[in-house]
Design a protein around this motif. Structure first.
Motif, PDB file in Angstrom:
ATOM      1  N   LYS A   7      18.126   5.077   1.535  1.00 41.27           N
ATOM      2  CA  LYS A   7      17.717   3.908   2.225  1.00 41.27           C
ATOM      3  C   LYS A   7      16.262   3.290   1.705  1.00 41.27           C
ATOM      4  N   GLU A   8      15.410   4.358   1.539  1.00 45.99           N
ATOM      5  CA  GLU A   8      14.312   4.320   1.014  1.00 45.99           C
ATOM      6  C   GLU A   8      14.226   3.425  -0.336  1.00 45.99           C
ATOM      7  N   GLU A   9      15.111   3.918  -1.202  1.00 44.86           N
ATOM      8  CA  GLU A   9      15.126   3.466  -2.769  1.00 44.86           C
ATOM      9  C   GLU A   9      15.734   2.014  -2.337  1.00 44.86           C
ATOM     10  N   ALA A  10      16.546   1.754  -1.365  1.00 49.86           N
ATOM     11  CA  ALA A  10      17.328   0.405  -1.255  1.00 49.86           C
ATOM     12  C   ALA A  10      16.243  -0.470  -0.509  1.00 49.86           C
ATOM     13  N   VAL A  42      -3.128  -9.616  -5.391  1.00 46.24           N
ATOM     14  CA  VAL A  42      -3.165  -9.890  -3.942  1.00 46.24           C
ATOM     15  C   VAL A  42      -2.341  -8.550  -3.417  1.00 46.24           C
ATOM     16  N   GLN A  43      -3.111  -7.490  -2.959  1.00 46.54           N
ATOM     17  CA  GLN A  43      -2.674  -6.345  -2.255  1.00 46.54           C
ATOM     18  C   GLN A  43      -2.881  -6.233  -0.625  1.00 46.54           C
ATOM     19  N   ASN A  44      -1.808  -6.533   0.081  1.00 50.62           N
ATOM     20  CA  ASN A  44      -1.541  -6.459   1.528  1.00 50.62           C
ATOM     21  C   ASN A  44      -0.546  -5.594   2.164  1.00 50.62           C
ATOM     22  N   ILE A  69       5.281  -3.079  -5.821  1.00 49.65           N
ATOM     23  CA  ILE A  69       5.109  -2.228  -4.556  1.00 49.65           C
ATOM     24  C   ILE A  69       4.085  -1.270  -5.164  1.00 49.65           C
ATOM     25  N   LEU A  70       2.782  -1.198  -4.265  1.00 51.05           N
ATOM     26  CA  LEU A  70       1.833   0.081  -4.567  1.00 51.05           C
ATOM     27  C   LEU A  70       2.415   1.256  -3.886  1.00 51.05           C
ATOM     28  N   TYR A  71       2.649   2.263  -4.792  1.00 50.82           N
ATOM     29  CA  TYR A  71       3.550   3.370  -4.269  1.00 50.82           C
ATOM     30  C   TYR A  71       2.606   4.622  -4.260  1.00 50.82           C
ATOM     31  N   GLY A  72       2.964   5.413  -3.170  1.00 49.41           N
ATOM     32  CA  GLY A  72       2.307   6.390  -2.837  1.00 49.41           C
ATOM     33  C   GLY A  72       2.966   7.773  -2.618  1.00 49.41           C
ATOM     34  N   ALA A  73       4.225   7.729  -3.374  1.00 47.93           N
ATOM     35  CA  ALA A  73       4.891   9.120  -3.237  1.00 47.93           C
ATOM     36  C   ALA A  73       4.158  10.332  -4.021  1.00 47.93           C
ATOM     37  N   THR A  74       4.273  11.531  -3.629  1.00 45.78           N
ATOM     38  CA  THR A  74       3.553  12.861  -3.955  1.00 45.78           C
ATOM     39  C   THR A  74       4.592  13.354  -4.608  1.00 45.78           C
ATOM     40  N   ARG A  75       5.932  13.591  -4.119  1.00 48.24           N
ATOM     41  CA  ARG A  75       6.779  14.606  -4.671  1.00 48.24           C
ATOM     42  C   ARG A  75       7.297  14.030  -6.010  1.00 48.24           C
ATOM     43  N   LEU A 105     -11.133  -6.043  -4.845  1.00 48.36           N
ATOM     44  CA  LEU A 105     -11.987  -5.745  -3.774  1.00 48.36           C
ATOM     45  C   LEU A 105     -11.350  -5.336  -2.623  1.00 48.36           C
ATOM     46  N   ASP A 106     -11.642  -4.296  -1.870  1.00 43.80           N
ATOM     47  CA  ASP A 106     -10.714  -3.671  -0.859  1.00 43.80           C
ATOM     48  C   ASP A 106     -10.457  -4.404   0.129  1.00 43.80           C
ATOM     49  N   SER A 107     -11.437  -5.284   0.692  1.00 40.71           N
ATOM     50  CA  SER A 107     -11.033  -6.138   1.712  1.00 40.71           C
ATOM     51  C   SER A 107     -12.296  -7.379   1.796  1.00 40.71           C
ATOM     52  N   SER A 110      13.947   9.719  -8.229  1.00 43.60           N
ATOM     53  CA  SER A 110      14.906   8.927  -7.528  1.00 43.60           C
ATOM     54  C   SER A 110      14.451   7.447  -7.293  1.00 43.60           C
ATOM     55  N   ASP A 111      13.188   7.217  -6.927  1.00 40.54           N
ATOM     56  CA  ASP A 111      12.764   5.778  -6.850  1.00 40.54           C
ATOM     57  C   ASP A 111      12.750   5.003  -8.161  1.00 40.54           C
ATOM     58  N   LEU A 112      12.263   5.653  -9.147  1.00 37.99           N
ATOM     59  CA  LEU A 112      12.372   5.125 -10.334  1.00 37.99           C
ATOM     60  C   LEU A 112      13.909   4.834 -11.006  1.00 37.99           C
ATOM     61  N   PHE A 133       1.744  -2.635   0.236  1.00 38.80           N
ATOM     62  CA  PHE A 133       1.425  -1.138   0.703  1.00 38.80           C
ATOM     63  C   PHE A 133       2.056  -1.088   2.057  1.00 38.80           C
ATOM     64  N   TRP A 134       2.315   0.469   2.490  1.00 37.14           N
ATOM     65  CA  TRP A 134       3.041   0.475   3.759  1.00 37.14           C
ATOM     66  C   TRP A 134       4.527  -0.065   3.673  1.00 37.14           C
ATOM     67  N   THR A 135       4.933  -0.070   2.417  1.00 36.47           N
ATOM     68  CA  THR A 135       6.307  -0.753   2.179  1.00 36.47           C
ATOM     69  C   THR A 135       7.591   0.028   2.965  1.00 36.47           C
ATOM     70  N   ARG A 136       7.301   1.233   3.119  1.00 37.56           N
ATOM     71  CA  ARG A 136       8.616   1.977   3.833  1.00 37.56           C
ATOM     72  C   ARG A 136       8.410   1.612   5.377  1.00 37.56           C
ATOM     73  N   ASN A 137       8.845   0.538   5.746  1.00 38.94           N
ATOM     74  CA  ASN A 137       8.666   0.084   7.053  1.00 38.94           C
ATOM     75  C   ASN A 137       9.913   0.595   7.838  1.00 38.94           C
ATOM     76  N   ILE A 171      -7.837  -8.683  -4.810  1.00 40.10           N
ATOM     77  CA  ILE A 171      -8.339  -8.619  -3.369  1.00 40.10           C
ATOM     78  C   ILE A 171      -7.241  -8.024  -2.698  1.00 40.10           C
ATOM     79  N   SER A 172      -7.700  -7.096  -1.616  1.00 42.26           N
ATOM     80  CA  SER A 172      -6.785  -6.654  -0.680  1.00 42.26           C
ATOM     81  C   SER A 172      -7.025  -7.176   0.706  1.00 42.26           C
ATOM     82  N   ASN A 173      -6.052  -6.742   1.612  1.00 40.76           N
ATOM     83  CA  ASN A 173      -6.229  -6.901   3.084  1.00 40.76           C
ATOM     84  C   ASN A 173      -6.825  -8.329   3.439  1.00 40.76           C
ATOM     85  N   VAL A 174      -6.384  -9.365   2.717  1.00 42.48           N
ATOM     86  CA  VAL A 174      -6.888 -10.706   2.936  1.00 42.48           C
ATOM     87  C   VAL A 174      -5.958 -11.520   3.791  1.00 42.48           C
TER      88      VAL A 174
HETATM   89  N1  LIG Z   1      -5.355  -1.626  -0.091  1.00 46.83           N
HETATM   90  C1  LIG Z   1      -5.405  -0.765   1.127  1.00 46.83           C
HETATM   91  O1  LIG Z   1      -6.052  -1.147   2.054  1.00 46.83           O
HETATM   92  C2  LIG Z   1      -4.600   0.157   1.320  1.00 46.83           C
HETATM   93  C3  LIG Z   1      -3.907   0.638   2.520  1.00 46.83           C
HETATM   94  C4  LIG Z   1      -3.096   1.584   2.591  1.00 46.83           C
HETATM   95  C5  LIG Z   1      -2.721   2.158   1.604  1.00 46.83           C
HETATM   96  N2  LIG Z   1      -3.101   1.826   0.248  1.00 46.83           N
HETATM   97  C6  LIG Z   1      -2.553   2.572  -0.947  1.00 46.83           C
HETATM   98  O2  LIG Z   1      -1.158   2.195  -0.965  1.00 46.83           O
HETATM   99  C7  LIG Z   1      -0.620   3.160  -1.803  1.00 46.83           C
HETATM  100  C8  LIG Z   1       0.747   3.538  -1.165  1.00 46.83           C
HETATM  101  O3  LIG Z   1       0.419   4.130   0.096  1.00 46.83           O
HETATM  102  P1  LIG Z   1       1.432   3.662   1.276  1.00 46.83           P
HETATM  103  O4  LIG Z   1       1.054   4.218   2.463  1.00 46.83           O
HETATM  104  O5  LIG Z   1       2.131   2.386   1.127  1.00 46.83           O
HETATM  105  O6  LIG Z   1       2.650   4.770   0.696  1.00 46.83           O
HETATM  106  P2  LIG Z   1       4.159   4.410   0.618  1.00 46.83           P
HETATM  107  O7  LIG Z   1       4.535   4.429  -0.888  1.00 46.83           O
HETATM  108  O8  LIG Z   1       4.713   3.560   1.455  1.00 46.83           O
HETATM  109  O9  LIG Z   1       4.559   5.800   1.197  1.00 46.83           O
HETATM  110  C9  LIG Z   1       4.531   6.941   0.550  1.00 46.83           C
HETATM  111  C10 LIG Z   1       5.332   7.968   1.275  1.00 46.83           C
HETATM  112  O10 LIG Z   1       6.686   7.788   0.906  1.00 46.83           O
HETATM  113  C11 LIG Z   1       7.381   8.837   0.722  1.00 46.83           C
HETATM  114  N3  LIG Z   1       8.563   8.388  -0.148  1.00 46.83           N
HETATM  115  C12 LIG Z   1       8.330   7.706  -1.330  1.00 46.83           C
HETATM  116  N4  LIG Z   1       9.706   7.474  -2.123  1.00 46.83           N
HETATM  117  C13 LIG Z   1      10.572   8.213  -1.145  1.00 46.83           C
HETATM  118  C14 LIG Z   1      11.834   8.562  -1.224  1.00 46.83           C
HETATM  119  N5  LIG Z   1      12.492   7.984  -2.037  1.00 46.83           N
HETATM  120  N6  LIG Z   1      12.605   9.281  -0.276  1.00 46.83           N
HETATM  121  C15 LIG Z   1      11.693   9.844   0.820  1.00 46.83           C
HETATM  122  N7  LIG Z   1      10.267   9.655   0.924  1.00 46.83           N
HETATM  123  C16 LIG Z   1       9.797   8.806  -0.217  1.00 46.83           C
HETATM  124  C17 LIG Z   1       6.633   9.944  -0.075  1.00 46.83           C
HETATM  125  O11 LIG Z   1       6.758  11.068   0.205  1.00 46.83           O
HETATM  126  P3  LIG Z   1       6.232  12.104  -0.740  1.00 46.83           P
HETATM  127  O12 LIG Z   1       4.867  12.009  -0.755  1.00 46.83           O
HETATM  128  O13 LIG Z   1       6.545  13.674  -0.011  1.00 46.83           O
HETATM  129  O14 LIG Z   1       6.726  12.160  -1.962  1.00 46.83           O
HETATM  130  C18 LIG Z   1       5.189   9.532   0.884  1.00 46.83           C
HETATM  131  O15 LIG Z   1       5.204  10.197   2.047  1.00 46.83           O
HETATM  132  C19 LIG Z   1      -1.546   4.507  -1.758  1.00 46.83           C
HETATM  133  O16 LIG Z   1      -2.217   4.537  -3.210  1.00 46.83           O
HETATM  134  C20 LIG Z   1      -2.824   4.171  -0.901  1.00 46.83           C
HETATM  135  O17 LIG Z   1      -3.955   4.574  -1.227  1.00 46.83           O
HETATM  136  C21 LIG Z   1      -3.862   0.872   0.063  1.00 46.83           C
END
Ligand SMILES: NC(=O)c1ccc[n+]([C@@H]2O[C@H](COP(=O)([O-])OP(=O)(O)OC[C@H]3O[C@@H](n4cnc5c(N)ncnc54)[C@H](OP(=O)(O)O)[C@@H]3O)[C@@H](O)[C@H]2O)c1
Length: 193
Positions: free
Chosen positions: A131-134, A76-78, A154-160, A23-25, A166-168, A104-108, A54-57
């Motif tokens: 540092k991202e990987e660390a 729980v996804q937060n 970690i809910l992961y969002g990289a596209t490249r 559930l998204d929230s 590198s992360d794996l 999510f939004w782990t790359r703080n 559930i997310s955003n809870v």
């Molecule tokens: N439940 C919710 O309400 C909620 C809210 C927000 C997000 N989400 C979901 O959470 C998932 C993750 O989203 P997120 O916003 O948390 O993304 P994220 O995984 O924190 O960040 C993704 C970004 O990190 C970059 N990245 C990843 N590994 C890297 C590395 N080793 N070096 C440099 N850059 C790196 C990616 O670059 P590249 O793309 O260029 O590879 C991308 O721009 C998504 O599926 C999203 O839909 C859910």
């Protein structure tokens, strides 16, 4: 709407069941949340879904849902950020109830700047630029010691592809993070034990 969404997912993924459904929230009231969650529970009963989440809870909303639902959430996804004290209360609740806490939004940016992240990048990954990987490793080790199940993911969002590789490749080094580094990170993100 939930019904359509589940059927569409089953069709698009060409599968008989979904591993998990979240559930998204929470909705506007607890009663509305429970009503929506009951629909999700129906899919578990029909074996179309294996795990619910559930997310955003917040912690109070999660506790109440947990008490009253039949199929306990597995996930729980937060958001992982300072403004909610790094979700430490929810993380504890998940640990104590065998649930996965998923960030999510782990790359703080605030955490990426810390000396600890730099040190783990250099010491564990042999490259101060990683540092991202660390930071990923430090988040993952928060789940170390969740003996009753669950853990931290970690809910992961990289596209490249390069970032994914590198992360794996770095993630397999998670066991090399020391207890001291884990404790230092735990304190940084709100835990005092
Ligand atoms: N439940 C919710 O309400 C909620 C809210 C927000 C997000 N989400 C979901 O959470 C998932 C993750 O989203 P997120 O916003 O948390 O993304 P994220 O995984 O924190 O960040 C993704 C970004 O990190 C970059 N990245 C990843 N590994 C890297 C590395 N080793 N070096 C440099 N850059 C790196 C990616 O670059 P590249 O793309 O260029 O590879 C991308 O721009 C998504 O599926 C999203 O839909 C859910």
């Amino acid at each position: 709407m939930i019904y359509t969404s589940v059927l569409t997912s089953l069709t698009n993924l060409d599968t008989l069941y979904l591993d998990s459904l979240l559930l998204d929230s929470p909705l506007g009231t607890h009663e509305e949340t429970l009503k929506a969650y009951r629909i999700l529970e129906g899919y578990v009963m029909q074996k179309k879904v294996r795990h619910l989440g559930i997310s955003n809870v917040s912690l109070p909303k999660l506790e109440r849902l947990y008490d009253e639902c039949h199929v306990k959430p597995s996930i729980v996804q937060n958001r992982f950020w300072a403004s909610n004290k790094w979700d430490v209360g929810v993380r504890r609740f998940c640990r104590d109830h065998g649930m996965v806490w998923q960030s999510f939004w782990t790359r703080n940016p605030q955490l990426l700047k810390t000396a600890l992240v730099q040190r783990v990048a250099e010491g564990v990954l042999g490259n101060g630029d990683r540092k991202e990987e660390a930071l990923n490793l430090l988040v993952l080790v928060l789940g170390r010691g969740w003996w009753e199940g669950g853990g931290v993911a970690i809910l992961y969002g990289a596209t490249r592809e390069a970032a994914m590789k590198s992360d794996l490749e770095a993630a397999v080094r998670v066991g090399a993070v020391s207890i001291g580094e884990r404790m230092e990170f735990s304190r940084l993100v709100g835990e005092d034990d």
